[in-house]
Motif scaffolding. Structure first.
Motif, short mmCIF file in Angstrom:
data_model
loop_
_atom_site.label_atom_id
_atom_site.label_comp_id
_atom_site.label_asym_id
_atom_site.label_seq_id
_atom_site.Cartn_x
_atom_site.Cartn_y
_atom_site.Cartn_z
N PRO A 63 7.75 -38.54 -22.57
CA PRO A 63 7.12 -39.04 -21.55
C PRO A 63 6.55 -38.51 -20.64
O PRO A 63 5.81 -37.91 -21.51
CB PRO A 63 8.77 -37.86 -20.93
CG PRO A 63 8.75 -37.11 -21.54
CD PRO A 63 8.53 -38.18 -23.39
N SER A 64 6.24 -39.33 -19.54
CA SER A 64 4.68 -38.63 -19.16
C SER A 64 4.97 -37.36 -18.43
O SER A 64 5.88 -36.63 -18.25
CB SER A 64 4.42 -39.88 -17.42
OG SER A 64 5.31 -39.51 -16.68
N SER A 65 3.65 -36.82 -18.02
CA SER A 65 3.84 -35.72 -17.79
C SER A 65 4.26 -35.24 -16.14
O SER A 65 5.33 -35.00 -15.40
CB SER A 65 2.27 -34.92 -17.39
OG SER A 65 1.66 -35.32 -16.73
N VAL A 66 4.12 -36.46 -15.21
CA VAL A 66 4.50 -36.78 -14.36
C VAL A 66 6.55 -37.31 -14.10
O VAL A 66 6.43 -36.39 -13.35
CB VAL A 66 4.27 -38.22 -13.16
CG1 VAL A 66 4.58 -38.63 -12.40
CG2 VAL A 66 2.51 -37.96 -13.17
N PHE A 67 6.66 -37.36 -14.66
CA PHE A 67 8.37 -37.74 -15.14
C PHE A 67 8.91 -36.58 -15.26
O PHE A 67 9.80 -36.03 -14.24
CB PHE A 67 8.25 -38.89 -15.95
CG PHE A 67 9.94 -38.95 -16.31
CD1 PHE A 67 10.76 -39.86 -15.79
CD2 PHE A 67 10.16 -38.41 -17.28
CE1 PHE A 67 11.65 -39.92 -16.20
CE2 PHE A 67 12.06 -38.54 -17.86
CZ PHE A 67 12.17 -39.25 -17.32
N ILE A 68 8.07 -35.97 -16.08
CA ILE A 68 9.02 -34.60 -16.69
C ILE A 68 9.30 -33.79 -15.87
O ILE A 68 9.85 -32.51 -14.95
CB ILE A 68 8.23 -34.02 -17.74
CG1 ILE A 68 8.62 -34.17 -19.16
CG2 ILE A 68 8.50 -32.26 -17.86
CD1 ILE A 68 7.62 -34.38 -19.79
#
Length: 89
Positions: A63-68
């Motif tokens: 997962p991307s950091s933005v998603f997390i």
């Protein structure tokens, strides 16, 4: 609730390969709700959303950091609503 989690995560209902992972993630999510001293009633829509969101974070590979960050913000908002926004059931 397992069917709801699968739908929320985009997993077809008849696919069972993820069932053990979903069960383990669901157990962790409920333990977090218990630690926060909020409802763990699976009929409560906020509880369902919290558990499904928690599972979705754990199910996404790379997962991307933005998603997390966005998903963790959603979890925090749900905890606040469970704590102060609605009657504990």
């Amino acid at each position: 609730m397992d069917d709801y989690i699968k739908q929320f995560c985009g997993i077809p209902e008849k696919v069972t390969v993820y069932d053990k992972q979903i069960a383990a993630n669901k157990k962790m999510a409920v333990a977090r709700l218990e630690a926060a001293n909020v409802s763990t009633d699976e009929k409560n829509d906020l509880v369902k959303d919290y558990v499904a969101t928690f599972c979705r974070i754990r199910m996404v590979t790379e997962p991307s950091s933005v998603f997390i960050q966005s998903e963790n913000a959603r979890l925090a908002d749900i905890i606040v609503l469970l704590s102060y926004g609605r009657k504990k059931t």
